[in-house]
Design a protein around this motif. Structure first.
Motif, mmCIF file in Angstrom:
data_model
loop_
_atom_site.group_PDB
_atom_site.id
_atom_site.type_symbol
_atom_site.label_atom_id
_atom_site.label_comp_id
_atom_site.label_asym_id
_atom_site.label_seq_id
_atom_site.Cartn_x
_atom_site.Cartn_y
_atom_site.Cartn_z
ATOM 1 N N SER A 37 42.742 40.071 43.981
ATOM 2 C CA SER A 37 42.690 38.842 43.171
ATOM 3 C C SER A 37 44.058 38.181 43.103
ATOM 4 O O SER A 37 44.169 36.950 43.162
ATOM 5 N N LEU A 71 41.690 31.594 44.744
ATOM 6 C CA LEU A 71 41.256 31.668 43.346
ATOM 7 C C LEU A 71 42.148 30.738 42.531
ATOM 8 O O LEU A 71 43.342 30.618 42.809
ATOM 9 N N GLY A 114 43.246 44.616 40.622
ATOM 10 C CA GLY A 114 43.693 43.225 40.675
ATOM 11 C C GLY A 114 44.496 42.846 41.902
ATOM 12 O O GLY A 114 44.934 41.705 42.023
ATOM 13 N N GLN A 135 39.535 37.546 37.681
ATOM 14 C CA GLN A 135 38.477 37.897 38.619
ATOM 15 C C GLN A 135 37.211 37.348 37.977
ATOM 16 O O GLN A 135 36.717 37.904 37.000
ATOM 17 N N GLU A 136 36.739 36.221 38.487
ATOM 18 C CA GLU A 136 35.712 35.434 37.812
ATOM 19 C C GLU A 136 36.226 35.081 36.412
ATOM 20 O O GLU A 136 37.244 34.420 36.295
ATOM 21 N N ARG A 155 44.646 36.559 46.530
ATOM 22 C CA ARG A 155 43.804 35.365 46.681
ATOM 23 C C ARG A 155 44.325 34.205 45.831
ATOM 24 O O ARG A 155 44.199 33.038 46.217
ATOM 25 N N VAL A 174 42.347 40.274 35.054
ATOM 26 C CA VAL A 174 42.634 41.586 35.653
ATOM 27 C C VAL A 174 44.132 41.914 35.614
ATOM 28 O O VAL A 174 44.508 43.075 35.623
#
Length: 241
Positions: free
Chosen positions: A54, A63, A51, A23-24, A57, A28
């Motif tokens: 995330s 991501l 998470g 996550q960035e 994604r 996570v």
């Protein structure tokens, strides 16, 4: 592998091996291993921030996958090119908590927009498919309505119809009932069950423990940076928030 051959072999729809989910710049989930076979219905649970989103994604290449391997619907997320991502997403039906419908277009126009964007050309086939998916979600007579004329549950059914247009091999739903009343939510879950029974694999993130109680199925749980699998681990489900 050709699309046709993918439907007839025994390859899992989704296979995740030794993946780290970010996550960035923060990890996570780490050391994630699981696979989902064709036709499965799988819940994804965990506290807010654990998470879940995330992970989803990352599955549809929103991501980046920095560590590990993910193979989904015939594509490797590790090596997928930006040009291939739209083709991957045509093989996946992606459903969000917020409906993301065009407020200034009718239900039919919302669905036709997606069809044109994903390569449909023949008007008669488009109309036929549009009619089929609206019937499938119980909105056969709602094509001419605007989104604001529909209830929240009906709007979510339009979103599900939109996700079904290209006959996805896997339906990914991120908290699809998060904004809906409990009685409406039950109907949406039953719709997902029907879609699954018709052969579509479903991965649904949810906070709703009642769903799992009423419709037991395999559960993946994000907890303490790990992904636990009910097929391999015993874990508590009573607290998902």
């Amino acid at each position: 592998m050709s699309e046709a051959s993918q439907f007839f072999d025994n390859t899992p729809v989704l296979k995740v091996n030794n993946a780290c989910i970010f996550q960035e710049h923060k990890v996570v989930l780490e050391d994630v291993h699981f696979s989902i076979e064709k036709g499965e219905f799988v819940y994804l649970v965990g506290r807010t921030g654990s998470g879940k989103s995330s992970l989803l994604r990352t599955l549809y290449a929103d991501l980046p996958l920095k560590l590990g391997e993910i193979d989904i619907a015939g594509y490797s997320i590790k090596t997928i090119s930006s040009k291939e991502i739209p083709f991957l997403r045509r093989r996946l039906g992606i459903i969000f908590q917020d409906f993301q419908l065009f407020a200034d277009r009718t239900v039919d126009e919302n669905l036709l927009f997606v069809m044109k964007a994903t390569g449909w050309k023949e008007r008669s086939k488009m109309k036929q498919r549009l009619s089929e998916v609206l019937m499938q979600v119980g909105l056969g007579s709602s094509g001419t309505k605007m989104p604001h004329q529909l209830s929240g549950g009906e709007q979510q059914r339009v979103v599900i119809a939109r996700a079904l247009i290209n006959e996805p091999i896997l339906l990914i739903a991120d908290e699809p009932t998060g904004n809906l009343d409990p009685e409406v939510s039950g109907g949406i879950l039953e719709l997902f069950q029907d879609i699954n029974r018709s052969g579509t694999t479903v991965l649904m993130a949810t906070h709703n423990y009642q769903f799992i109680k009423n419709f037991p199925s395999r559960v993946l749980k994000c907890e303490d940076s790990k992904l636990l699998d009910s097929q391999k681990h015993d874990f508590e489900l009573s607290s998902l928030h």
